[in-house]
Design a protein around this motif. Structure first.
Motif, PDB file in Angstrom:
ATOM      1  N   UNK A   1      21.223  39.630  21.227  1.00  0.00           N
ATOM      2  CA  UNK A   1      21.837  39.045  22.418  1.00  0.00           C
ATOM      3  C   UNK A   1      22.187  40.130  23.437  1.00  0.00           C
ATOM      4  N   UNK A   2      22.751  41.239  22.954  1.00  0.00           N
ATOM      5  CA  UNK A   2      23.104  42.344  23.849  1.00  0.00           C
ATOM      6  C   UNK A   2      21.854  42.927  24.507  1.00  0.00           C
ATOM      7  N   UNK A   3      20.793  43.130  23.705  1.00  0.00           N
ATOM      8  CA  UNK A   3      19.546  43.682  24.246  1.00  0.00           C
ATOM      9  C   UNK A   3      18.944  42.748  25.290  1.00  0.00           C
ATOM     10  N   UNK A   4      18.924  41.452  25.005  1.00  0.00           N
ATOM     11  CA  UNK A   4      18.370  40.482  25.946  1.00  0.00           C
ATOM     12  C   UNK A   4      19.202  40.432  27.225  1.00  0.00           C
ATOM     13  N   UNK A   5      20.520  40.508  27.064  1.00  0.00           N
ATOM     14  CA  UNK A   5      21.403  40.495  28.233  1.00  0.00           C
ATOM     15  C   UNK A   5      21.110  41.673  29.155  1.00  0.00           C
ATOM     16  N   UNK A   6      20.979  42.865  28.593  1.00  0.00           N
ATOM     17  CA  UNK A   6      20.733  44.042  29.428  1.00  0.00           C
ATOM     18  C   UNK A   6      19.305  44.066  29.969  1.00  0.00           C
ATOM     19  N   UNK A   7      18.364  43.463  29.257  1.00  0.00           N
ATOM     20  CA  UNK A   7      17.012  43.340  29.792  1.00  0.00           C
ATOM     21  C   UNK A   7      17.028  42.467  31.048  1.00  0.00           C
ATOM     22  N   UNK A   8      17.703  41.328  30.962  1.00  0.00           N
ATOM     23  CA  UNK A   8      17.796  40.423  32.112  1.00  0.00           C
ATOM     24  C   UNK A   8      18.577  41.087  33.255  1.00  0.00           C
ATOM     25  N   UNK A   9      19.673  41.767  32.894  1.00  0.00           N
ATOM     26  CA  UNK A   9      20.477  42.446  33.909  1.00  0.00           C
ATOM     27  C   UNK A   9      19.671  43.533  34.604  1.00  0.00           C
ATOM     28  N   UNK A  10      18.843  44.244  33.836  1.00  0.00           N
ATOM     29  CA  UNK A  10      17.991  45.274  34.421  1.00  0.00           C
ATOM     30  C   UNK A  10      16.955  44.682  35.353  1.00  0.00           C
ATOM     31  N   UNK A  11      16.383  43.535  34.994  1.00  0.00           N
ATOM     32  CA  UNK A  11      15.414  42.865  35.859  1.00  0.00           C
ATOM     33  C   UNK A  11      16.063  42.487  37.187  1.00  0.00           C
ATOM     34  N   UNK A  12      17.261  41.928  37.104  1.00  0.00           N
ATOM     35  CA  UNK A  12      17.985  41.561  38.331  1.00  0.00           C
ATOM     36  C   UNK A  12      18.207  42.783  39.207  1.00  0.00           C
ATOM     37  N   UNK A  13      18.615  43.883  38.596  1.00  0.00           N
ATOM     38  CA  UNK A  13      18.853  45.104  39.365  1.00  0.00           C
ATOM     39  C   UNK A  13      17.550  45.639  39.953  1.00  0.00           C
ATOM     40  N   UNK A  14      16.465  45.551  39.183  1.00  0.00           N
ATOM     41  CA  UNK A  14      15.186  46.027  39.689  1.00  0.00           C
ATOM     42  C   UNK A  14      14.705  45.246  40.893  1.00  0.00           C
ATOM     43  N   UNK A  15      15.001  43.950  40.920  1.00  0.00           N
ATOM     44  CA  UNK A  15      14.566  43.108  42.036  1.00  0.00           C
ATOM     45  C   UNK A  15      15.496  43.237  43.237  1.00  0.00           C
ATOM     46  N   UNK A  16      16.810  43.236  42.991  1.00  0.00           N
ATOM     47  CA  UNK A  16      17.783  43.153  44.089  1.00  0.00           C
ATOM     48  C   UNK A  16      18.467  44.465  44.431  1.00  0.00           C
ATOM     49  N   UNK A  17      18.393  45.476  43.527  1.00  0.00           N
ATOM     50  CA  UNK A  17      19.097  46.733  43.756  1.00  0.00           C
ATOM     51  C   UNK A  17      20.529  46.709  43.271  1.00  0.00           C
ATOM     52  N   UNK A  18      20.973  45.608  42.690  1.00  0.00           N
ATOM     53  CA  UNK A  18      22.332  45.513  42.157  1.00  0.00           C
ATOM     54  C   UNK A  18      22.356  44.401  41.122  1.00  0.00           C
ATOM     55  N   UNK A  19      23.518  44.214  40.486  1.00  0.00           N
ATOM     56  CA  UNK A  19      23.672  43.074  39.604  1.00  0.00           C
ATOM     57  C   UNK A  19      23.722  43.382  38.121  1.00  0.00           C
ATOM     58  N   UNK A  20      23.413  44.631  37.714  1.00  0.00           N
ATOM     59  CA  UNK A  20      23.408  44.902  36.272  1.00  0.00           C
ATOM     60  C   UNK A  20      24.792  44.711  35.647  1.00  0.00           C
ATOM     61  N   UNK A  21      25.851  45.360  36.159  1.00  0.00           N
ATOM     62  CA  UNK A  21      27.171  45.138  35.561  1.00  0.00           C
ATOM     63  C   UNK A  21      27.637  43.691  35.708  1.00  0.00           C
ATOM     64  N   UNK A  22      27.277  43.075  36.846  1.00  0.00           N
ATOM     65  CA  UNK A  22      27.713  41.700  37.091  1.00  0.00           C
ATOM     66  C   UNK A  22      27.121  40.749  36.066  1.00  0.00           C
ATOM     67  N   UNK A  23      25.809  40.857  35.850  1.00  0.00           N
ATOM     68  CA  UNK A  23      25.149  39.997  34.865  1.00  0.00           C
ATOM     69  C   UNK A  23      25.659  40.307  33.462  1.00  0.00           C
ATOM     70  N   UNK A  24      25.743  41.597  33.127  1.00  0.00           N
ATOM     71  CA  UNK A  24      26.187  41.980  31.781  1.00  0.00           C
ATOM     72  C   UNK A  24      27.595  41.477  31.500  1.00  0.00           C
TER      73      UNK A  24
END
Length: 249
Positions: free
Chosen positions: A11-34
């Motif tokens: 779950x943690x790995x999937x969460x950070x994978x998704x958070x990283x994708x969001x950051x890669x697309x938008x330039x922000x959002x990793x801590x917010x999603x996590x």
């Protein structure tokens, strides 16, 4: 590894994978999603300790991706000082003294951030007011960061309101998030909520976060940024409301 432990790691790995994708697309959002996702599964302080290294590494990557680092530091150091002071001062709240209110605060921060994005709130800050506003915005951002683990309010709307060039805005966000991450680590460590033993778990989250960021950068050129941001904010709104209402139901 036991089944519950394996499920937690997945779950943690999937969460950070998704958070990283969001950051890669938008330039922000990793801590917010996590924080939004993990905040539904564990205490905010535990979630915050996991995001320290992934957030720091991805934000330094973002910060150093352009040439204007020194100029940005000179321009925004009062804001960064405010972020550091506010975050360290408020870290005791997320680390334990706030209890369930830290979860509600996290939900409120996510809800406000998502609402501002969905409603496309836009402000303009005149350059003549920047010197006075920057330390105030920094301090407010630090207090929110220390209390909830979310770095974006009100720093992101403020930086957007300065009408920076796209590259400068991305780097300024990277600078703000990097300072927030370091200050949060210091604040949590001061409250004994982040220690050497926590680094291993945080380090494991780095790989899926970097992979997600790389995937997000690839995805960015293939989808509509507006559509992606809209669904991102809808998801953040749902998470924020769930966390906020948990305190009262």
């Amino acid at each position: 590894m036991t089944s519950p432990a394996a499920a937690r790691v997945a779950v943690i790995a999937l969460t950070f994978l998704i958070a990283g994708i969001v950051k890669g697309v938008t330039g922000m959002g990793l801590p917010t999603v996590a924080m939004g996702v993990l905040g539904t599964l564990m205490l905010p302080a535990q979630a915050a300790s996991l995001l320290i290294l992934p957030s720091f590494i991805t934000n330094v990557w973002q910060l150093l991706a352009g040439p204007g680092v020194v100029a940005l530091v000179r321009r925004f150091w009062p804001m960064m000082a405010g972020i550091a002071i506010g975050t360290v001062a408020a870290a005791s709240f997320i680390a334990g003294s706030g209890g369930v209110w830290a979860v509600a605060g996290l939900g409120a921060a996510l809800t406000l951030y998502a609402a501002s994005g969905l409603l496309s709130w836009r402000f303009f800050v005149s350059p003549r007011h920047e010197r006075r506003l920057s330390p105030v915005i920094g301090l407010a951002t630090g207090l929110v960061t220390g209390g909830t683990g979310v770095f974006v309010v009100p720093a992101v709307p403020y930086l957007q309101a300065l009408n920076l060039k796209k590259e400068d805005l991305v780097q300024a966000l990277g600078l703000s998030f990097t300072v927030s991450t370091v200050a949060l680590a210091i604040g949590l460590a001061r409250e004994s909520a982040f220690a050497i033993d926590d680094i291993a778990g945080s380090l494991l989250a780095v790989v899926p976060a970097l992979l997600g960021m790389w995937l997000g950068q690839r995805i960015r050129g293939r989808i509509s940024p507006a559509t992606f941001r809209r669904w991102f904010f809808i998801c953040m709104l749902a998470l924020g409301l769930q966390l906020l209402l948990r305190r009262f139901i």
